[in-house]
Every structure is written in C-alpha cells, then in structure tokens.
Design a protein around this motif. Structure first.
Motif, PDB file in Angstrom:
ATOM      1  N   PRO A 395       4.462  -9.683  11.077  1.00 29.72           N
ATOM      2  CA  PRO A 395       4.519 -10.132   9.405  1.00 29.72           C
ATOM      3  C   PRO A 395       5.304 -11.382   9.308  1.00 29.72           C
ATOM      4  CG  PRO A 395       6.172  -8.597   9.985  1.00 29.72           C
ATOM      5  CD  PRO A 395       5.463  -8.641  11.230  1.00 29.72           C
ATOM      6  N   GLU A 396       4.986 -12.061   7.877  1.00 29.07           N
ATOM      7  CA  GLU A 396       5.574 -13.430   7.649  1.00 29.07           C
ATOM      8  C   GLU A 396       7.129 -13.304   7.505  1.00 29.07           C
ATOM      9  OE1 GLU A 396       5.124 -17.511   7.087  1.00 29.07           O
ATOM     10  OE2 GLU A 396       3.837 -15.798   8.064  1.00 29.07           O
ATOM     11  N   GLY A 422       8.943  -1.560   4.902  1.00 31.72           N
ATOM     12  CA  GLY A 422       7.879  -1.436   4.135  1.00 31.72           C
ATOM     13  C   GLY A 422       6.649  -1.842   5.107  1.00 31.72           C
ATOM     14  N   GLU A 423       6.499  -2.909   5.812  1.00 27.55           N
ATOM     15  CA  GLU A 423       5.407  -3.284   6.809  1.00 27.55           C
ATOM     16  C   GLU A 423       5.351  -1.973   7.602  1.00 27.55           C
ATOM     17  OE1 GLU A 423       3.788  -6.002   6.124  1.00 27.55           O
ATOM     18  OE2 GLU A 423       5.325  -6.960   4.826  1.00 27.55           O
ATOM     19  N   ILE A 424       6.090  -1.539   8.173  1.00 28.97           N
ATOM     20  CA  ILE A 424       6.116  -0.638   9.371  1.00 28.97           C
ATOM     21  C   ILE A 424       5.338   0.747   8.563  1.00 28.97           C
ATOM     22  CG2 ILE A 424       7.215   1.126  10.973  1.00 28.97           C
ATOM     23  CD1 ILE A 424       9.126  -1.089  11.426  1.00 28.97           C
ATOM     24  N   LEU A 429       0.774   4.308   7.595  1.00 23.65           N
ATOM     25  CA  LEU A 429      -0.238   5.019   6.790  1.00 23.65           C
ATOM     26  C   LEU A 429      -1.676   4.483   7.220  1.00 23.65           C
ATOM     27  CD1 LEU A 429       1.462   4.261   3.510  1.00 23.65           C
ATOM     28  CD2 LEU A 429       1.274   6.440   4.232  1.00 23.65           C
ATOM     29  N   LYS A 430      -1.717   3.446   7.423  1.00 28.33           N
ATOM     30  CA  LYS A 430      -3.076   2.827   7.849  1.00 28.33           C
ATOM     31  C   LYS A 430      -3.724   3.197   9.020  1.00 28.33           C
ATOM     32  CE  LYS A 430      -3.423  -1.584   5.248  1.00 28.33           C
ATOM     33  NZ  LYS A 430      -3.210  -2.947   5.742  1.00 28.33           N
ATOM     34  N   HIS A 461       1.797   1.231  -1.684  1.00 27.78           N
ATOM     35  CA  HIS A 461       1.504   0.115  -0.753  1.00 27.78           C
ATOM     36  C   HIS A 461       0.039  -0.486  -1.161  1.00 27.78           C
ATOM     37  CE1 HIS A 461       4.702   0.313   1.961  1.00 27.78           C
ATOM     38  NE2 HIS A 461       4.630   1.195   2.054  1.00 27.78           N
ATOM     39  N   GLY A 462      -0.457  -0.144  -2.396  1.00 26.01           N
ATOM     40  CA  GLY A 462      -1.741  -0.488  -2.922  1.00 26.01           C
ATOM     41  C   GLY A 462      -2.871  -0.098  -1.880  1.00 26.01           C
ATOM     42  N   LEU A 463      -2.815   1.039  -1.097  1.00 30.20           N
ATOM     43  CA  LEU A 463      -3.817   1.287  -0.306  1.00 30.20           C
ATOM     44  C   LEU A 463      -4.732   2.329  -0.700  1.00 30.20           C
ATOM     45  CD1 LEU A 463      -1.968   1.873   3.085  1.00 30.20           C
ATOM     46  CD2 LEU A 463      -3.524   0.152   2.368  1.00 30.20           C
TER      47      LEU A 463
END
Ligand SMILES: Nc1ncnc2c1ncn2[C@@H]1O[C@H](COP(=O)(O)OP(=O)(O)OP(=O)(O)O)[C@@H](O)[C@H]1O
Length: 474
Positions: A395-396, A422-424, A429-430, A461-463
C-alpha cells in the motif's frame, strides 16, 4: 466606511480611550462617535447608523456580551471589534463566537487599532460586494490545474473566487494528499498579489528553533552558527502570499509569534530587538482537527480563530468518487506524456475497482498508483491483473508529520496502525470472498466469522460480493 453615514462607534467608560481612538481614527479619515455607558451605546447601535463598533467588554452598567447579543437579536448587521484586557482573552474568544470580527488587547497601539479597523473595513467591503453581485454559476473553466467536477469541488472554486481578491486569511483543511497546496496556489493565482511572491513553508519539516529563524530570520550572533544576518521567509515574501502548510505542527512559542504577525503584521527576527513589518497574505493548511487540538490545549484558541476566518474544507477522495475516473485519465495522459509510453485507458472492471477503493492517501496516492500502473503496463488497456501487480507492491505510505509530543506520537502510531490494519483487513475479506467464489455466507464460515459481522466489515471497506475473485486492492 469613511463617509458620514458609515460611522464607527466607540463604547468605553474610560474617557482617555474614547478620546485617543477618536483622534487616531480622525487622523486617518474615519468618522467616529463615542459613548461612555453600555445603555447609551446600545441605543446608538440600535439606531442602525453604525457599521463598525469598538466595544469595551467591561462597562459599569452593562456587560459587553449582553450588548453583542442584543445587537445580534435585532438583526442589525454590525462589524464588532472587542476591546479587552489580557485577563479576559477567553471572554473575547467567546465574543468572536457571537460574530465579533476581531479583538484588541488593552493597551493597544495606534497601529494595532488602525490595522484592526482596516481589516474590518476590508471584510465589510468584501461581504457587501458579494451580497450585491449575483452568485455566478459554478464553473471550473478558470481552475485549469485542478481536476474536479464534484459539487463540493465546484463550491470550493466558487469560494476561492470570492475570497481570493481580499486579503482575508484562509484555512485549508483536508486529509493528506487532497490537494491543499494546489488549492492554495490557485487562490494565490486568483488574488491581486499574484504578481508578487508565493512562499510555501511546511511547518512539519523544521525543528522548532530552526523554524523560527526560517520564518522570521535572525541576526548575526543570535545563536551558535548564526554568522551573519539572515532574512526570513516573512521578509522574502515581500508583499506576497505566505502558505503555512501543516500549521498544526507549530509549537506554542511560535504560535504566539505567528499570532502577533497575523494581528499586527509585525515580527521579530531571532536575536533582534526591534520589530519588523510584513504586509503578507496568509493561507494556512492542516490535516488535523485544530478544534480538538484547541480543546486538548495543544493549539492556541486565539490563533485558531485568527486562522479560521475563512475555512475551506477539501473532502477526501472517497467522498467524491465521481471525480476518480477524471483523475485517473488525467494522470494516465500525464504519465504517458512524461514517459512516452502508450496506454489508452482502463478496462471497465479495473476502473470499477479503482473507483471503489478508499484511497487513504487521496489524490497523491492515486497519482502515484497511475504512474506505476502505466510503467508496468504491457498492453494498451490496464486490466485487473495490473492492479494486483500493484497491490503486491504494497500500500501507498501515508505521509505524516513528525510528532512533537508523546500524545502526538501515540496518535501517529494509532493512525498508522489503523491505516495498515485497515489494508490487511480489506485484503483478508477479499481473499475469503475470492476463495468462496464471492459467496458471503461461505466466506464468513470459512474464516470463522458470523455472516452479519463479515458483511458489516465488507460495508466498512466498501466491498460488495463481486469483490471476490476479480477484485484486487490497488
Ligand atoms: N484535484 C486535483 N487535480 C489534479 N491534481 C491534484 C488534485 N488534487 C491533488 N492533486 C495532486 O496531488 C498531489 C498532492 O496534492 P497536494 O500536495 O496539494 O496535497 P496536500 O493536501 O497539500 O498534501 P499534504 O497535506 O500531504 O501536504 C499533487 O501532485 C497535486 O498536484
């Protein structure tokens, strides 16, 4: 406000203050009257003859706050400068919340009085000019450097158009990478100071002692290593514009000095005995919640109100997703021009993933991601596969300022943990969705979670369930 029908009223029970102010104002072309009691002053104000009042907060027969409240209740549009002793600065700040434009701490000099009155007059003219001119429909034509058609961005263009021609201090608030500096430069470009210098200072990059000398300059011998006089940024800015980025990072000592510079346009180089003048327009920016910092005692309340005269809130990218495709194509074309590579665009699938990403590093992150995608692309259309290559690059990193206290250090740690965790969490989830073929119930069962908790996390996470096999994190 110099004309007979736009008089200034001074309300103070000290005859010497009334006489002194009237004389100074008269010498500078202002017409004024004076009242020595609250009651007579209020009556005069309610007559509607005055547009500016210099109001003492401690009067024998009435409290200044009561006068302010009554004038406000009457609906009269009045510009108020409060005169107060040092002990009641808090009171003055409360008065500012009631619509007071400025305050003068007693004793004040003629220059301080004239500066405050001139600012009030200018602010008044600005308000009148914009009440008179019909609101122009929002257009982005004259903001060529900024990509954005989202209504909140168009509103900011409108605000910039209005405030740029004045010398009003502007505070740009927004997360890192939202474009605060870009907007500051546009504001400057639209101002009447656009032919004079624009100086930008990142208050988080200098140590406190160095920052003071960078800002205000120093005299020879002021400290070890000061082998000659040095001009600071205030002087170098001349009659131009000073952009103070990450203003929340100023320590209390420099905050006090900045407050003086904002109030009186005066500053003192380190080691100097005399004050210098600077006719500078201030634009400040912050990615922190200054109000909370004020509550926590980490930012001066009076400085906050001084900076917050005209706040502009720049929304994070995830709150203006409709602009994401425009930004993606803008940076795609820009990178292609710079690298000579030919990439025509994004596949529908990859575009959807990019639009739905959270972009914690905002436009800066998006710009860097597109540059990287263009460089690694091996076909004219960017596909999901390219995005997953990017995801593996990590991630950035979100740029943040150097903490200046233990509390700030802890907050920075928490912030970093929140972002990285949050990224992890999102990747987790993905992965689960992907392995369950996009079926939420099966994905939740696989990782040992209740379906409801799993789907709450997905919402966070907007998924959506389609974020399974094909959706990779940018
Ligand atoms: N709406 C936009 N259109 C085009 N470029 C943008 C836009 N917003 C930001 N950028 C670009 O994104 C990068 C980051 O913007 P900028 O430095 O102004 O953000 P910032 O909010 O000041 O960040 P920081 O708080 O970290 O200093 C810059 O390269 C800027 O040109």
């Amino acid at each position: 406000m110099e004309t007979e029908d736009r008089r200034i009223l001074i309300i103070d029970d000290e005859p010497s203050i009334c006489a002194g102010c009237r004389m100074t104002l008269a010498d500078n072309g202002y017409v004024s009257d004076a009242c020595s009691t609250g009651r007579s002053g209020l009556k005069a104000l309610l007559s509607g003859r005055y547009q500016l009042v210099l109001l003492d907060m401690k009067l024998p027969d009435m409290d200044g706050m009561d006068i302010l409240q009554k004038v406000k209740d009457s609906g009269i549009d009045l510009c108020v400068i409060v005169m107060t002793g040092y002990a009641s600065v808090k009171n003055a700040v409360d008065a500012m919340k009631l619509g007071t434009f400025d305050y003068l701490s007693k004793p004040f000099s003629d220059d301080e009085l004239l500066n405050a009155v001139a600012l009030a007059v200018e602010n008044r003219r600005f308000k009148e000019a914009h009440m008179a001119v019909r609101r122009q429909p929002a257009t982005r034509r004259d903001f060529g450097n900024i990509i954005g058609e989202n209504p909140r961005i168009l509103q900011i263009f409108d605000d910039i158009r209005k405030v740029a021609p004045t010398d009003t201090t502007v505070l740009l608030c927004g997360e890192s990478g939202t474009g605060k500096e870009l907007f500051a430069r546009e504001l400057y470009a639209h101002s009447h100071r656009s032919d004079r210098p624009f100086m930008a200072v990142d208050c988080s990059t200098f140590s406190s002692s160095l920052l003071e000398s960078e800002l205000f300059g120093h005299t020879k011998g002021a400290f070890t290593g000061a082998v000659q006089d040095k001009e600071g940024i205030f002087s170098a800015a001349g009659n131009g514009t000073l952009f103070l980025d990450e203003v929340a990072n100023l320590n209390m000592d420099i905050q006090a000095k900045l407050l003086r510079a904002l109030e009186t346009h005066e500053f003192k180089p380190v080691g100097a005995s005399r004050l210098k003048k600077a006719d500078v327009r201030f634009i400040a920016a912050t990615n922190r919640d200054l109000k909370t910092m004020v509550r926590e005692g980490r930012f001066r309340e009076d400085l906050f109100y001084r900076l917050n005269v005209f706040p502009i809130i720049i929304p994070p990218l995830r709150e203006r997703r409709d602009d994401i495709p425009r930004l993606l194509y803008h940076f795609l074309r820009q990178t292609c021009r710079q690298t000579g590579k030919r990439v025509d665009g994004f596949s529908d699938e990859s575009l959807e993933i990019l639009v739905n990403d959270d972009w914690p590093g905002n436009v800066r992150q998006l710009k860097n991601v597109v540059a990287r995608l263009v460089i690694i692309a091996d076909s004219p259309v960017l596909e999901c596969q390219h995005l997953s290559d990017h995801w593996e690059a990590g991630p950035e990193p979100v740029r943040d300022e150097v903490p200046d206290s233990l509390d700030a250090l802890k907050a920075a740690k928490q912030n970093l943990l929140d972002v990285q965790f949050g990224e992890i969490e999102k990747a987790f989830l993905k992965k689960a969705l992907s392995e369950a073929g996009g079926n939420i119930t099966r994905a939740a069962r696989r990782v040992g979670m209740q379906r409801s908790n799993f789907s709450t996390l997905m919402k966070k996470h907007g998924l959506n369930s389609a974020a399974g096999p094909s959706s990779d994190r940018i």
